[in-house]
Design a protein around this motif. Structure first.
Motif, PDB file in Angstrom:
ATOM      1  N   LEU A 118       0.828  -1.205   0.000  1.00  0.00           N
ATOM      2  CA  LEU A 118       0.000   0.000   0.000  1.00  0.00           C
ATOM      3  C   LEU A 118       0.869   1.265   0.000  1.00  0.00           C
ATOM      4  CD1 LEU A 118      -2.685   1.480   0.183  1.00  0.00           C
ATOM      5  CD2 LEU A 118      -2.646   1.117   2.665  1.00  0.00           C
ATOM      6  N   MET A 119       1.908   1.288   0.813  1.00  0.00           N
ATOM      7  CA  MET A 119       2.746   2.486   0.917  1.00  0.00           C
ATOM      8  C   MET A 119       3.384   2.864  -0.413  1.00  0.00           C
ATOM      9  SD  MET A 119       4.635   2.117   4.609  1.00  0.00           S
ATOM     10  CE  MET A 119       5.777   3.449   4.288  1.00  0.00           C
ATOM     11  N   ARG A 120       3.719   1.874  -1.218  1.00  0.00           N
ATOM     12  CA  ARG A 120       4.375   2.185  -2.484  1.00  0.00           C
ATOM     13  C   ARG A 120       3.443   2.928  -3.444  1.00  0.00           C
ATOM     14  NH1 ARG A 120       3.399  -0.650  -7.069  1.00  0.00           N
ATOM     15  NH2 ARG A 120       2.127  -2.527  -6.959  1.00  0.00           N
ATOM     16  N   LEU A 121       2.131   2.883  -3.174  1.00  0.00           N
ATOM     17  CA  LEU A 121       1.146   3.533  -4.024  1.00  0.00           C
ATOM     18  C   LEU A 121       0.848   4.970  -3.590  1.00  0.00           C
ATOM     19  CD1 LEU A 121      -1.362   0.558  -4.369  1.00  0.00           C
ATOM     20  CD2 LEU A 121       0.414   1.249  -5.990  1.00  0.00           C
ATOM     21  N   TYR A 122       1.475   5.429  -2.515  1.00  0.00           N
ATOM     22  CA  TYR A 122       1.229   6.796  -2.064  1.00  0.00           C
ATOM     23  C   TYR A 122       1.619   7.787  -3.153  1.00  0.00           C
ATOM     24  CZ  TYR A 122       0.629   5.285   2.834  1.00  0.00           C
ATOM     25  OH  TYR A 122       0.180   4.709   3.999  1.00  0.00           O
ATOM     26  N   ASN A 123       0.704   8.678  -3.489  1.00  0.00           N
ATOM     27  CA  ASN A 123       1.023   9.710  -4.473  1.00  0.00           C
ATOM     28  C   ASN A 123       1.676  10.909  -3.771  1.00  0.00           C
ATOM     29  OD1 ASN A 123      -1.018  11.606  -3.557  1.00  0.00           O
ATOM     30  ND2 ASN A 123      -2.558  10.382  -4.625  1.00  0.00           N
ATOM     31  N   PRO A 124       2.199  11.879  -4.506  1.00  0.00           N
ATOM     32  CA  PRO A 124       2.919  12.988  -3.870  1.00  0.00           C
ATOM     33  C   PRO A 124       2.100  13.783  -2.860  1.00  0.00           C
ATOM     34  CG  PRO A 124       3.453  12.903  -6.195  1.00  0.00           C
ATOM     35  CD  PRO A 124       2.356  11.904  -5.979  1.00  0.00           C
ATOM     36  N   TYR A 163      10.338  14.629 -12.094  1.00  0.00           N
ATOM     37  CA  TYR A 163       9.656  14.446 -10.806  1.00  0.00           C
ATOM     38  C   TYR A 163       8.743  13.226 -10.773  1.00  0.00           C
ATOM     39  CZ  TYR A 163      11.519  19.109 -10.208  1.00  0.00           C
ATOM     40  OH  TYR A 163      12.371  20.186 -10.143  1.00  0.00           O
ATOM     41  N   HIS A 164       8.995  12.255 -11.631  1.00  0.00           N
ATOM     42  CA  HIS A 164       8.274  10.987 -11.580  1.00  0.00           C
ATOM     43  C   HIS A 164       8.902  10.075 -10.529  1.00  0.00           C
ATOM     44  CE1 HIS A 164       6.979  11.377 -16.104  1.00  0.00           C
ATOM     45  NE2 HIS A 164       6.520  12.352 -15.346  1.00  0.00           N
ATOM     46  N   ILE A 165       8.056   9.347  -9.808  1.00  0.00           N
ATOM     47  CA  ILE A 165       8.552   8.260  -8.961  1.00  0.00           C
ATOM     48  C   ILE A 165       8.801   7.068  -9.875  1.00  0.00           C
ATOM     49  CG2 ILE A 165       8.054   6.712  -7.029  1.00  0.00           C
ATOM     50  CD1 ILE A 165       6.133   8.901  -5.971  1.00  0.00           C
ATOM     51  N   GLU A 166      10.063   6.776 -10.145  1.00  0.00           N
ATOM     52  CA  GLU A 166      10.392   5.742 -11.127  1.00  0.00           C
ATOM     53  C   GLU A 166      10.624   4.369 -10.509  1.00  0.00           C
ATOM     54  OE1 GLU A 166      13.550   7.196 -13.612  1.00  0.00           O
ATOM     55  OE2 GLU A 166      12.185   8.540 -14.695  1.00  0.00           O
ATOM     56  N   LYS A 167      10.798   4.331  -9.203  1.00  0.00           N
ATOM     57  CA  LYS A 167      10.846   3.037  -8.526  1.00  0.00           C
ATOM     58  C   LYS A 167      10.610   3.244  -7.035  1.00  0.00           C
ATOM     59  CE  LYS A 167      15.924   2.728  -8.031  1.00  0.00           C
ATOM     60  NZ  LYS A 167      17.103   1.879  -8.271  1.00  0.00           N
ATOM     61  N   THR A 168      10.136   2.192  -6.389  1.00  0.00           N
ATOM     62  CA  THR A 168       9.991   2.173  -4.938  1.00  0.00           C
ATOM     63  C   THR A 168      10.647   0.903  -4.407  1.00  0.00           C
ATOM     64  OG1 THR A 168       7.828   1.075  -5.065  1.00  0.00           O
ATOM     65  CG2 THR A 168       7.838   3.489  -4.901  1.00  0.00           C
ATOM     66  N   VAL A 169      11.121   0.978  -3.176  1.00  0.00           N
ATOM     67  CA  VAL A 169      11.676  -0.190  -2.493  1.00  0.00           C
ATOM     68  C   VAL A 169      11.016  -0.265  -1.121  1.00  0.00           C
ATOM     69  CG1 VAL A 169      13.711  -1.348  -1.580  1.00  0.00           C
ATOM     70  CG2 VAL A 169      13.875  -0.019  -3.706  1.00  0.00           C
ATOM     71  N   GLY A 170      10.149  -1.257  -0.946  1.00  0.00           N
ATOM     72  CA  GLY A 170       9.530  -1.496   0.353  1.00  0.00           C
ATOM     73  C   GLY A 170      10.402  -2.422   1.175  1.00  0.00           C
ATOM     74  N   LYS A 171      10.538  -2.112   2.476  1.00  0.00           N
ATOM     75  CA  LYS A 171      11.441  -2.874   3.339  1.00  0.00           C
ATOM     76  C   LYS A 171      10.709  -3.326   4.590  1.00  0.00           C
ATOM     77  CE  LYS A 171      15.114   0.289   1.886  1.00  0.00           C
ATOM     78  NZ  LYS A 171      16.092   1.304   2.338  1.00  0.00           N
ATOM     79  N   LEU A 172      10.938  -4.591   4.950  1.00  0.00           N
ATOM     80  CA  LEU A 172      10.338  -5.128   6.169  1.00  0.00           C
ATOM     81  C   LEU A 172      11.303  -6.107   6.821  1.00  0.00           C
ATOM     82  CD1 LEU A 172       9.098  -8.283   5.489  1.00  0.00           C
ATOM     83  CD2 LEU A 172       7.706  -6.857   3.996  1.00  0.00           C
ATOM     84  N   LEU A 182      11.100  -4.466  -4.624  1.00  0.00           N
ATOM     85  CA  LEU A 182      11.357  -3.405  -5.595  1.00  0.00           C
ATOM     86  C   LEU A 182      10.268  -3.399  -6.655  1.00  0.00           C
ATOM     87  CD1 LEU A 182      13.133  -1.362  -7.281  1.00  0.00           C
ATOM     88  CD2 LEU A 182      14.287  -3.399  -8.226  1.00  0.00           C
ATOM     89  N   THR A 183       9.765  -2.199  -6.977  1.00  0.00           N
ATOM     90  CA  THR A 183       8.859  -2.026  -8.109  1.00  0.00           C
ATOM     91  C   THR A 183       9.401  -0.913  -8.993  1.00  0.00           C
ATOM     92  OG1 THR A 183       6.954  -2.656  -6.755  1.00  0.00           O
ATOM     93  CG2 THR A 183       6.504  -1.601  -8.865  1.00  0.00           C
ATOM     94  N   ILE A 184       9.521  -1.195 -10.286  1.00  0.00           N
ATOM     95  CA  ILE A 184       9.962  -0.208 -11.278  1.00  0.00           C
ATOM     96  C   ILE A 184       8.735   0.254 -12.058  1.00  0.00           C
ATOM     97  CG2 ILE A 184      11.388   0.166 -13.343  1.00  0.00           C
ATOM     98  CD1 ILE A 184      13.262  -2.030 -12.226  1.00  0.00           C
ATOM     99  N   TYR A 185       8.608   1.569 -12.259  1.00  0.00           N
ATOM    100  CA  TYR A 185       7.444   2.142 -12.920  1.00  0.00           C
ATOM    101  C   TYR A 185       7.843   2.748 -14.263  1.00  0.00           C
ATOM    102  CZ  TYR A 185       5.887   1.791  -8.092  1.00  0.00           C
ATOM    103  OH  TYR A 185       5.599   1.318  -6.842  1.00  0.00           O
ATOM    104  N   GLU A 200       4.294  -1.805 -14.455  1.00  0.00           N
ATOM    105  CA  GLU A 200       5.003  -2.049 -13.200  1.00  0.00           C
ATOM    106  C   GLU A 200       5.792  -3.348 -13.339  1.00  0.00           C
ATOM    107  OE1 GLU A 200       1.747  -0.041 -10.121  1.00  0.00           O
ATOM    108  OE2 GLU A 200       2.328  -2.150  -9.887  1.00  0.00           O
ATOM    109  N   ILE A 201       7.049  -3.294 -12.964  1.00  0.00           N
ATOM    110  CA  ILE A 201       7.914  -4.482 -12.967  1.00  0.00           C
ATOM    111  C   ILE A 201       8.296  -4.757 -11.520  1.00  0.00           C
ATOM    112  CG2 ILE A 201      10.007  -5.553 -13.880  1.00  0.00           C
ATOM    113  CD1 ILE A 201       9.916  -3.400 -16.113  1.00  0.00           C
ATOM    114  N   LYS A 202       7.962  -5.948 -11.026  1.00  0.00           N
ATOM    115  CA  LYS A 202       8.034  -6.216  -9.593  1.00  0.00           C
ATOM    116  C   LYS A 202       9.093  -7.271  -9.266  1.00  0.00           C
ATOM    117  CE  LYS A 202       4.006  -6.054  -7.501  1.00  0.00           C
ATOM    118  NZ  LYS A 202       2.604  -6.355  -7.105  1.00  0.00           N
ATOM    119  N   TYR A 203       9.764  -7.036  -8.134  1.00  0.00           N
ATOM    120  CA  TYR A 203      10.792  -7.951  -7.637  1.00  0.00           C
ATOM    121  C   TYR A 203      10.564  -8.214  -6.152  1.00  0.00           C
ATOM    122  CZ  TYR A 203      13.530  -6.872 -11.849  1.00  0.00           C
ATOM    123  OH  TYR A 203      13.961  -6.716 -13.141  1.00  0.00           O
TER     124      TYR A 203
END
Length: 233
Positions: A118-124, A163-172, A182-185, A200-203
């Motif tokens: 869910l957090m990776r989907l947060y918009n600006p 100013y695009h979010i081109e990837k996110t890395v969620g950590k737990l 990792l998700t690449i956009y 979206e490319i997901k790892y």
């Protein structure tokens, strides 16, 4: 060697300026503007999406239905010909349903994985609400915003050129170690005035798990009578 050093100076100087120019508020404002503006993003808090999913391990094609209400609610239904999985997150409470019949309450790393999804989907605009706790740094390519919330963490890699979010890395946390998602956009374009990635490319760790292609997006509002009922606007 001296000639190489002289050529390297402008590059190092440029990277140094990039690293020093870390104005979090200005960055968030530029991101909000690029993603469609405050009003458009306020109208995009809740939405439903349908995606085509290609499983990386065997190229099997599946479908993903995603219902989002930022910043607390997520519903995902992933269906392949051989199996399905539904994930429901309400705040810090998570449920998983396997193959449409086996229901299990999510706890520990299973729950945390849903939180970072869910957090990776947060918009600006949502990120701006957490500006006081957002951390900012940079590498040689991106501004990196880091948000820690509900026991998990997400890094947002922002391209300083657009100013695009081109990837996110969620950590737990995973036992004594840590797991990263990792998700690449890619393929950004606007849906009803709101900038969204259409690929979206997901790892999971270093393993590519899936590639997703957006089919459609509907922005919705939630009925007060139920936390799970939606209607289109």
């Amino acid at each position: 060697m001296k000639k190489f050093s002289i050529l390297l100076i402008p590059v190092l100087f440029s990277l140094s300026l990039f690293a020093q120019n870390l104005d979090k508020e200005k960055l968030l404002e530029n991101m909000i503007k690029e993603y469609g503006g405050k009003q458009a993003l306020q109208n995009a808090v809740s939405y439903i999406q349908h995606w085509k999913v290609t499983r990386a391990s065997d190229k099997t094609i599946g479908a993903d239905t995603r219902r989002v209400t930022l910043p607390k609610r997520l519903y995902i239904d992933i269906t392949y010909p051989d199996k399905s999985e539904t994930r429901i997150l309400e705040g810090t409470i998570g449920i998983k349903v396997f193959n449409k019949r086996v229901k299990k309450q999510a706890r520990g790393p299973m729950l945390d994985a849903m939180k970072v999804q869910l957090m990776r989907l947060y918009n600006p605009l949502v990120l701006k609400k957490f500006a006081d706790v957002l951390k900012i740094r940079s590498d040689d390519k991106y501004y990196i915003l880091t948000l820690s919330r509900n026991g998990v963490e997400c890094d947002y890699y922002v391209n300083p050129q657009n100013y695009h979010i081109e990837k996110t890395v969620g950590k737990l946390k995973m036992g004594p170690g840590k797991m990263e998602f990792l998700t690449i956009y890619k393929d950004f374009s606007k849906e009803s005035g709101v900038l969204m990635p259409h690929t979206e490319i997901k790892y999971a760790g270093s393993v590519n798990t899936a590639t997703m292609k957006l089919i459609d997006t509907k922005f919705v509002r939630m009925k007060k009578v139920s936390t799970h009922r939606y209607e289109s606007i």
